[in-house]
Design a protein around this motif. Structure first.
Motif, short mmCIF file in Angstrom:
data_model
loop_
_atom_site.label_atom_id
_atom_site.label_comp_id
_atom_site.label_asym_id
_atom_site.label_seq_id
_atom_site.Cartn_x
_atom_site.Cartn_y
_atom_site.Cartn_z
N LEU A 101 0.82 -1.21 0.00
CA LEU A 101 0.00 0.00 0.00
C LEU A 101 0.86 1.26 0.00
CD1 LEU A 101 -2.90 -0.94 2.45
CD2 LEU A 101 -3.07 -0.57 -0.01
N ALA A 102 1.96 1.25 0.77
CA ALA A 102 2.83 2.43 0.82
C ALA A 102 3.48 2.67 -0.53
CB ALA A 102 3.89 2.26 1.91
N GLN A 103 3.92 1.57 -1.17
CA GLN A 103 4.54 1.71 -2.48
C GLN A 103 3.54 2.20 -3.52
OE1 GLN A 103 6.47 -2.06 -2.73
NE2 GLN A 103 8.50 -1.16 -2.79
N ARG A 136 0.85 3.97 -2.91
CA ARG A 136 0.56 5.37 -2.57
C ARG A 136 1.61 6.29 -3.18
NH1 ARG A 136 -0.48 9.58 -1.99
NH2 ARG A 136 -0.83 11.01 -0.27
N TYR A 137 2.88 5.88 -3.09
CA TYR A 137 3.98 6.69 -3.62
C TYR A 137 3.92 6.75 -5.16
CZ TYR A 137 8.69 8.29 -4.66
OH TYR A 137 9.77 8.98 -5.14
N ALA A 163 1.16 9.06 -6.29
CA ALA A 163 1.48 10.48 -6.10
C ALA A 163 2.42 10.94 -7.21
CB ALA A 163 2.13 10.68 -4.74
N TRP A 195 10.21 2.80 7.63
CA TRP A 195 10.24 2.71 6.15
C TRP A 195 8.89 3.10 5.57
CZ3 TRP A 195 7.72 0.18 2.22
CH2 TRP A 195 8.34 0.20 0.97
N LEU A 196 7.82 2.56 6.16
CA LEU A 196 6.46 2.84 5.67
C LEU A 196 6.15 4.33 5.78
CD1 LEU A 196 4.65 -0.20 7.33
CD2 LEU A 196 5.03 0.11 4.88
N LYS A 226 8.11 6.40 3.12
CA LYS A 226 7.50 6.25 1.80
C LYS A 226 6.22 7.08 1.69
CE LYS A 226 8.51 3.95 -1.89
NZ LYS A 226 9.89 4.13 -2.38
N ARG A 227 5.38 6.96 2.72
CA ARG A 227 4.10 7.66 2.69
C ARG A 227 4.28 9.19 2.81
NH1 ARG A 227 -0.81 5.23 3.44
NH2 ARG A 227 -0.78 2.95 3.41
N GLN A 253 6.83 10.85 1.69
CA GLN A 253 7.26 11.28 0.36
C GLN A 253 6.06 11.50 -0.56
OE1 GLN A 253 10.42 8.32 -0.77
NE2 GLN A 253 11.58 10.18 -1.15
N ALA A 254 5.12 10.54 -0.52
CA ALA A 254 3.92 10.65 -1.35
C ALA A 254 3.10 11.88 -0.95
CB ALA A 254 3.09 9.38 -1.23
N LEU A 306 4.67 15.07 -2.23
CA LEU A 306 4.42 15.27 -3.66
C LEU A 306 3.02 15.79 -3.89
CD1 LEU A 306 6.10 12.18 -5.38
CD2 LEU A 306 6.97 14.51 -5.17
N ASP A 307 2.02 15.24 -3.17
CA ASP A 307 0.64 15.71 -3.31
C ASP A 307 0.50 17.17 -2.91
OD1 ASP A 307 -0.26 13.33 -4.20
OD2 ASP A 307 -1.40 12.79 -2.41
#
Lengths: 62, 250
Positions: free
Chosen positions: A31-33, A35-36, A39, B221-222, B225-226, B228-229, B232-233
């Motif tokens: 899910l995290a991957q 989500r990235y 985006a 790590w999670l 990653k999140r 970073q997303a 970007l948003d």
């Protein structure tokens, strides 16, 4: 090996716990991957649209 | 580097984005190694418990999950408070990211606890048990914060309103922690949070600490990653993001 898998009679409980944990951790990673990637993907169309919009205005001026 | 400068850098989206990108792979590798070692130690190396036999091995997935569930809530609440007070984008990004991950580990703690409870207590669930119910409340708090945020179309409003609920919900954290001491409960008392008289032997403790460290790195790590997303948003119109996408060096 058979004895290890039997977990002293607690096999169902131990392996269920470890199985669910592995599943939830893997789901979290996926899910995290995702989500990235989404985006990042949402940015791409905006970047590619910017150029064709600019070009007509340049042509009009010449 | 001064405290003020550190704070300033942590508020800079491009800095945090790049830092997260640099740290991510190392944190991930560390998580894989520690979780693999902890699993082997917990399932193979640790001796069976004198009372619970091999059933006690559920501790190696149950305790780390419960720990992450609680730690993630505190992180979420602190980040939400910082974001609320100082209008810090990054802090809100951390709060948003911690919620689903924390909720999933809280769910794991509840499920592995129930599966452990069946053979040891004779029941999956007990409504009168303070530890069990307060942990369920934690899961509902996570879901409440996520739903409340999602109910606003305006991101800033969603950030601020859900931050209030996240901070108020912190009262549940000490309740969970002390529930085993304040009320009579099926749940056993603390095992490792008493360093002077540990009630667990080293060959059982080392895999548990390894697993907790592994889960913590996995959580990190999670979140990286999140976050970073999220950045970007939230920064999609910023110049540095545009350069990132078009491939130009910033």
């Amino acid at each position: 090996m058979k004895e290890f898998l039997a977990m002293g009679g607690y096999a169902a409980y131990v392996w269920t716990s470890y199985g669910i944990t592995a599943f939830v951790v893997a789901l979290n990673v996926w899910l995290a991957q995702r989500r990235y990637r989404r985006a990042l993907g949402a940015l791409r169309p905006a970047g590619t649209q910017a150029e064709p919009v600019r070009q007509p205005t340049v042509r009009k001026m010449t | 580097m001064g405290l003020k400068r550190t704070f300033h850098l942590l508020g800079s989206p491009p800095t945090v984005y790049r830092l997260a990108g640099l740290l991510g792979p190392w944190v991930g590798i560390g998580a894989v190694i520690l979780i693999a070692a902890g699993t082997y130690g917990g399932l193979v190396l640790a001796p069976p418990d004198y009372l619970q036999g091999d059933g006690f091995r559920i501790i190696y997935v149950h305790v780390p999950s419960a720990y992450i569930g609680l730690m993630a809530y505190v992180l979420m609440a602190v980040a939400a408070a910082v974001g609320f007070i100082w209008h810090m984008k990054i802090a809100h990004a951390v709060a948003v990211s911690a919620a689903p991950v924390g909720a999933s580990f809280t769910f794991l703690a509840l499920v592995t606890g129930a599966v452990w409870g069946k053979p040891m207590w004779g029941t999956y669930w007990q409504w009168a048990d303070a530890r069990l119910v307060s942990e369920l409340v934690l899961l509902f708090l996570y879901l409440g914060v996520m739903l409340l945020r999602a109910s606003f179309d305006d991101r800033d409003k969603g950030d601020r309103v859900s931050a209030v609920l996240a901070v108020v919900g912190v009262v549940n954290v000490p309740i969970i922690h002390y529930s085993v001491e304040w009320w009579s409960t099926l749940h056993q008392g603390p095992t490792i949070a008493q360093l002077d008289t540990p009630s667990i032997t080293m060959d059982m403790l080392v895999p548990l600490l390894t697993m907790i460290a592994g889960f913590t790195l996995c959580f990190a790590w999670l979140i990286l990653k999140r976050v970073q997303a999220e950045i970007l948003d939230r920064e999609s119109r910023a110049r540095w993001v545009e350069q990132l996408v078009t491939g130009a060096s910033a």
